[in-house]
Design a protein around this motif. Structure first.
Motif, PDB file in Angstrom:
ATOM      1  N   ALA A  64      24.547  62.310 -11.496  1.00  0.00           N
ATOM      2  CA  ALA A  64      24.383  62.187 -12.827  1.00  0.00           C
ATOM      3  C   ALA A  64      23.579  63.337 -13.154  1.00  0.00           C
ATOM      4  O   ALA A  64      23.353  64.316 -12.329  1.00  0.00           O
ATOM      5  CB  ALA A  64      22.805  60.922 -12.482  1.00  0.00           C
ATOM      6  N   VAL A  65      23.541  63.654 -14.818  1.00  0.00           N
ATOM      7  CA  VAL A  65      22.542  64.498 -15.213  1.00  0.00           C
ATOM      8  C   VAL A  65      21.877  63.727 -16.172  1.00  0.00           C
ATOM      9  O   VAL A  65      21.933  62.469 -17.015  1.00  0.00           O
ATOM     10  CB  VAL A  65      23.780  65.485 -16.522  1.00  0.00           C
ATOM     11  N   ILE A  66      20.537  64.563 -16.374  1.00  0.00           N
ATOM     12  CA  ILE A  66      19.990  64.066 -17.616  1.00  0.00           C
ATOM     13  C   ILE A  66      19.710  64.882 -19.102  1.00  0.00           C
ATOM     14  O   ILE A  66      20.174  66.141 -18.494  1.00  0.00           O
ATOM     15  CB  ILE A  66      18.153  63.869 -17.240  1.00  0.00           C
ATOM     16  N   VAL A  67      21.043  64.499 -20.052  1.00  0.00           N
ATOM     17  CA  VAL A  67      20.965  64.977 -21.181  1.00  0.00           C
ATOM     18  C   VAL A  67      19.543  65.300 -21.808  1.00  0.00           C
ATOM     19  O   VAL A  67      19.236  64.349 -22.869  1.00  0.00           O
ATOM     20  CB  VAL A  67      22.006  64.416 -21.959  1.00  0.00           C
ATOM     21  N   VAL A  78      27.795  65.555 -23.620  1.00  0.00           N
ATOM     22  CA  VAL A  78      27.691  64.209 -22.880  1.00  0.00           C
ATOM     23  C   VAL A  78      29.043  64.232 -22.832  1.00  0.00           C
ATOM     24  O   VAL A  78      29.178  63.533 -21.873  1.00  0.00           O
ATOM     25  CB  VAL A  78      27.303  62.962 -23.316  1.00  0.00           C
ATOM     26  N   ALA A  79      29.435  64.157 -23.636  1.00  0.00           N
ATOM     27  CA  ALA A  79      31.293  64.218 -23.677  1.00  0.00           C
ATOM     28  C   ALA A  79      31.732  65.440 -22.087  1.00  0.00           C
ATOM     29  O   ALA A  79      32.229  65.081 -22.076  1.00  0.00           O
ATOM     30  CB  ALA A  79      31.857  65.077 -24.714  1.00  0.00           C
ATOM     31  N   CYS A  90      20.550  59.868 -21.148  1.00  0.00           N
ATOM     32  CA  CYS A  90      20.265  61.062 -22.811  1.00  0.00           C
ATOM     33  C   CYS A  90      19.150  60.438 -23.931  1.00  0.00           C
ATOM     34  O   CYS A  90      19.203  59.147 -23.849  1.00  0.00           O
ATOM     35  CB  CYS A  90      22.135  60.252 -23.423  1.00  0.00           C
ATOM     36  N   GLU A  91      18.386  61.189 -23.530  1.00  0.00           N
ATOM     37  CA  GLU A  91      17.240  61.599 -24.786  1.00  0.00           C
ATOM     38  C   GLU A  91      17.354  60.811 -26.225  1.00  0.00           C
ATOM     39  O   GLU A  91      18.274  61.085 -26.373  1.00  0.00           O
ATOM     40  CB  GLU A  91      16.909  62.912 -25.015  1.00  0.00           C
ATOM     41  N   LYS A  92      16.320  60.210 -26.089  1.00  0.00           N
ATOM     42  CA  LYS A  92      17.118  59.101 -27.608  1.00  0.00           C
ATOM     43  C   LYS A  92      16.698  60.091 -28.464  1.00  0.00           C
ATOM     44  O   LYS A  92      15.400  61.793 -28.266  1.00  0.00           O
ATOM     45  CB  LYS A  92      15.697  58.640 -27.853  1.00  0.00           C
ATOM     46  N   PRO A  93      16.524  60.267 -30.433  1.00  0.00           N
ATOM     47  CA  PRO A  93      18.033  59.840 -30.630  1.00  0.00           C
ATOM     48  C   PRO A  93      19.795  60.286 -29.951  1.00  0.00           C
ATOM     49  O   PRO A  93      19.589  61.647 -29.788  1.00  0.00           O
ATOM     50  CB  PRO A  93      18.270  59.723 -31.453  1.00  0.00           C
ATOM     51  N   ARG A 305      24.759  51.102 -26.532  1.00  0.00           N
ATOM     52  CA  ARG A 305      25.046  49.936 -27.953  1.00  0.00           C
ATOM     53  C   ARG A 305      23.301  50.177 -28.099  1.00  0.00           C
ATOM     54  O   ARG A 305      22.798  50.313 -29.294  1.00  0.00           O
ATOM     55  CB  ARG A 305      25.282  48.604 -27.437  1.00  0.00           C
ATOM     56  N   ASP A 306      22.439  49.831 -27.304  1.00  0.00           N
ATOM     57  CA  ASP A 306      20.723  50.216 -27.557  1.00  0.00           C
ATOM     58  C   ASP A 306      20.728  51.418 -28.612  1.00  0.00           C
ATOM     59  O   ASP A 306      19.933  51.394 -28.851  1.00  0.00           O
ATOM     60  CB  ASP A 306      20.091  50.298 -26.293  1.00  0.00           C
ATOM     61  N   GLY A 307      20.863  52.265 -28.301  1.00  0.00           N
ATOM     62  CA  GLY A 307      20.455  53.360 -28.501  1.00  0.00           C
ATOM     63  C   GLY A 307      21.164  52.817 -29.757  1.00  0.00           C
ATOM     64  O   GLY A 307      20.604  54.109 -30.840  1.00  0.00           O
ATOM     65  N   PHE A 308      22.633  53.482 -30.007  1.00  0.00           N
ATOM     66  CA  PHE A 308      22.958  53.461 -31.163  1.00  0.00           C
ATOM     67  C   PHE A 308      22.552  52.500 -32.137  1.00  0.00           C
ATOM     68  O   PHE A 308      22.670  53.045 -33.475  1.00  0.00           O
ATOM     69  CB  PHE A 308      24.274  52.572 -30.731  1.00  0.00           C
TER      70      PHE A 308
END
Length: 333
Positions: A64-67, A78-79, A90-93, A305-308
């Motif tokens: 796994a990775v943390i972006v 992410v891609a 992935c960090e927000k936003p 979806r939550d982030g989106f």
């Protein structure tokens, strides 16, 4: 479990390393960063292996990775991680545009990896207690919600936060997403409409907003507001606030997620005093939940979806402020 960090551009990356190191069985294999000064500093400070390119890190086949790159680079990173078969936090936003967020979703679904949005406040015991009060009916019918998310200007720590091309926006984008997500999660509803005023009253040297005031209509009829700003001075004794006031027919609940603190005075130490928090670290709970989802191959508790949806609320605020009329976030496609 082997986890890598894609870019140390974001402030939160430093804390995430400490969170990961507290979890049994997790190895932080290193980080990738193309900024030589930052790469050397982080490598020396944290004793981490530094990969000059993101491709080099992903070639190590992390689980796994943390972006934690600049907001505008989330889509690309992410891609890349998805193509390498690594699950992603992935960090927000999640992105700075709807198109980028949808492209990230496509990349993740095509590769079959898991994606979690970094919304640590869902893992705050205080926030969870408030959610339980609302869900149990203890407050009765909710009449209104007021939310506040303030901080100091992060440009002092990372200049890119105040550069629109990299950040996508200022305080309104940076801080709206936390409360927008909590409203969706606590009240089990979507945001139906956003009216907003967005301005820069605090830092004339930057070309992004430093304050936003949003009025929301939730789909379940609850009126809500969000006060988002980089209004705290640099000498403020803590980073900022996440506060919420929920007014119900049977009572009012007031949340200050970081209220637990000690006053510490230090003679001649720059700041005259600071607040040392003793509340549980919500980011620790978030990171443990992400690791569990990777280990169990289960759906993360906070999804793309939550982030989106939270991102669309923030983007709708900019559109509403510009047009002078309320905007439905779901119209942004």
């Amino acid at each position: 479990m082997r986890i890598g960090i894609l870019s140390f551009a974001h402030l939160h990356a430093e804390g995430y390393v400490q969170n990961l190191r507290r979890i049994s069985g997790v190895e932080v294999i290193g980080f990738s960063d193309t900024d030589p000064e930052r790469g050397r500093r982080i490598s020396q400070s944290f004793g981490l292996r530094w990969f000059w390119t993101h491709e080099d890190l992903l070639a190590e086949a992390p689980d796994a990775v943390i972006v934690t790159s600049e907001n505008a680079h989330h889509r690309e990173h992410v891609a890349m991680a998805a193509a390498a078969g690594a699950d992603v936090l992935c960090e927000k936003p999640v992105a700075t545009t709807v198109a980028d967020a949808l492209a990230m979703q496509e990349a993740v679904e095509r590769s079959g990896v898991r994606f979690m949005t970094a919304f640590p406040m869902r893992f705050s015991p205080a926030v969870q207690a408030l959610r339980d009060m609302v869900r149990s009916g203890e407050l009765g019918r909710v009449l209104a919600v007021v939310g506040v998310n303030h901080s100091e200007n992060p440009k002092r720590h990372r200049a890119w936060f105040a550069q629109k091309a990299l950040a996508g926006g200022g305080a309104t984008l940076d801080h709206t997403v936390h409360l927008a997500d909590l409203y969706r999660w606590i009240f089990e509803t979507e945001v139906g409409e956003v009216a907003a005023e967005v301005a820069n009253p605090f830092d004339p040297e930057v070309n992004v907003d430093t304050a936003g005031l949003l009025l929301l209509r939730l789909e379940n009829g609850i009126p809500a507001s969000i006060d988002a700003s980089w209004s705290r001075p640099n000498h403020y004794p803590r980073w900022g606030h996440v506060k919420m006031e929920v007014v119900g027919e049977r009572g009012t609940a007031i949340l200050d997620a970081f209220a637990g603190h000690l006053h510490v005075w230090r003679k001649g130490a720059g700041r005259d005093y600071e607040w040392l928090g003793y509340h549980p670290d919500p980011a620790q709970g978030m990171m443990e939940a992400f690791v569990r989802s990777v280990r169990d191959q289960s759906e993360p508790p906070v999804t793309w979806r939550d982030g989106f949806e939270a991102m669309r609320v923030a983007l709708a605020a900019y559109r509403a402020a510009e047009a002078g009329v309320p905007v439905d976030p779901r119209s942004l496609v």
